[in-house]
Design an enzyme around this catalytic site. Structure first.
Site, PDB file in Angstrom:
ATOM      1  N   CYS A 233       3.901  -1.275  -5.137  1.00 34.29           N
ATOM      2  CA  CYS A 233       2.922  -0.458  -4.416  1.00 34.29           C
ATOM      3  C   CYS A 233       3.703   0.511  -3.540  1.00 34.29           C
ATOM      4  CB  CYS A 233       1.994  -1.311  -3.558  1.00 34.29           C
ATOM      5  SG  CYS A 233       0.861  -0.300  -2.552  1.00 34.29           S
TER       6      CYS A 233
ATOM      7  N   MET B  91      -2.133   6.576  -5.311  1.00 34.93           N
ATOM      8  CA  MET B  91      -1.190   5.482  -5.179  1.00 34.93           C
ATOM      9  C   MET B  91       0.202   6.060  -4.916  1.00 34.93           C
ATOM     10  SD  MET B  91      -3.508   5.335  -7.819  1.00 34.93           S
ATOM     11  CE  MET B  91      -2.743   5.205  -9.441  1.00 34.93           C
TER      12      MET B  91
END
Length: 396
Positions: free
Chosen positions: A107, A317
């Site tokens: 992430c 993201m």
């Protein structure tokens, strides 16, 4: 203090943090119950219960998750096993409605929070911290085997969390944290796994269209918005409220994963939800962001919309932003062409919540391209710290 029993529940030390446009529950590896300090079913079961999954209602009411891909996340940090790194960072993307944790990728947004968390958790020696200045936390990203440099501002000996840096997709301003993703391409293969900057992607029932398939930051499938019936100005509700459209994107994702060699059989895509990502790009257009702000055509180099865990992301993201930066800086990819083509070192792209500037240093070696590093600015903040409580039957 690890996994303290309290009546029918365990108390596990944890920190709830925002990093970029994501939120997650952070753990120091040493604070986890012994069963969860090693990879396996017990660790997964603990994290699932912490977040509140699997939840057939899709709300994660009985856990820390926020019922979106951006908020169903967990992080485990420990002193690094590598002599030239400070900490090891392991990321777990928790499925909302299914009983599994996806460990296949990173992430990028929460990466920004790993540096501040490591300092707060006492994993960085005090002598490394300036009274005022910036400390670079050298992070080994365990999921993908890559180095991330997180430049954390320090004021009066403490991590600076508040500030004037604004990040579209985050309501309040905070302190800016520069994040450098070093050599972000997949270490196990070429940055472009098919050897092509643009491929023909044949998706039965959808069509055959151009795609740029890249391993940088996170494996990502880029397609042109117009080729699949979109403009590139879409917001979340335009995509996420249409089950047929979501099914189409999942089909594109599965066939793209197969072409990239990430899976051997289509059905494997169901158990690999976190990677690859699917994104669609277009040339600049004026549009209204989710906050109501007008993003003018001349403010951006291109538009990008990306899906995560089966839904259109509310912003972008962080790892997909690395893929965007990497692809944009390689002349001839769909991302580069949407941004006007030619040599580039940075681009500003429009996403549903606003804009983001990202940079990359790309060089060609023979027929292959190499990204030395991708750079972006994020912010991070501790939201809550203390303990999460988990039913003691979680390991049964």
């Amino acid at each position: 203090m690890t996994g303290i029993m309290s009546q029918s529940q365990m108390k596990v030390p944890a920190t709830y943090m925002r990093g970029g446009t994501s939120k997650g529950v952070f753990f120091n590896l040493a604070d986890l119950p012994p069963q969860a300090q090693i990879p396996g079913k017990d660790r997964d079961n603990l994290l699932l219960r912490v977040i509140g999954s699997p939840d057939p209602y899709g709300k994660q009411i009985d856990g820390m998750g926020g019922a979106t891909s951006s908020t169903s996340k967990t992080v485990i940090v420990s002193k690094s096993q590598k002599a030239d790194h400070d900490v090891d960072y392991l990321f777990g993307q928790v499925s909302i409605d299914k009983p599994f944790v996806d460990w296949s990728g990173n992430c990028g947004n929460l990466s920004a929070a790993v540096g501040p968390f490591a300092i707060h958790a006492g994993l960085i020696p005090q002598e490394r911290l300036p009274e005022n200045g910036v400390v670079t936390v050298r992070v080994w990203q365990v999921n993908i085997g890559k180095t991330i440099l997180i430049h954390v501002p320090i004021v009066n000996g403490f991590v600076q969390e508040t500030g004037e840096f604004e990040l579209d997709g985050v309501t309040f301003s905070a302190a800016e944290i520069q994040v450098d993703f070093m050599d972000p391409a997949d270490g196990e293969g070429a940055m472009f796994p098919t050897g092509n900057l643009i491929d023909d992607l044949d998706v039965p029932g959808v069509g055959t269209f151009n795609a740029t398939l890249i391993n940088a930051g996170i494996p990502t499938i880029f397609v042109e918005a117009e080729a699949i019936g979109f403009t590139g100005t879409e917001r979340q509700d335009d995509i996420n409220n249409d089950e047929n459209v979501l099914a189409m994107f999942e089909k594109i994702r599965a066939y793209g994963a197969l072409k990239m060699g990430l899976i051997q059989h289509l059905e494997e895509a169901e158990t690999r939800q976190h990677t690859p990502k699917v994104a669609f790009v277009s040339k600049p257009k004026t549009y209204q962001s989710s906050s109501g702000k007008i993003i003018a055509e001349n403010e951006v180099d291109l538009l990008v919309r990306a899906l995560s865990m089966g839904k259109l992301h509310h912003a972008m993201m962080g790892t997909a932003a690395v893929a965007i930066a990497s692809a944009a800086c390689v002349p001839g990819t769909l991302v580069n062409l949407a941004a006007g083509g030619g040599a580039k070192e940075s681009v500003t792209f429009g996403h549903p919540s606003g804009t983001l500037k990202v940079g990359a240093q790309a060089k060609q070696t023979g027929q292959d391209w190499v990204i030395e590093k991708a750079i972006m600015s994020r912010s991070a903040r501790i939201l809550m710290e203390g303990f999460v409580r988990v039913p003691s039957t979680v390991f049964a």
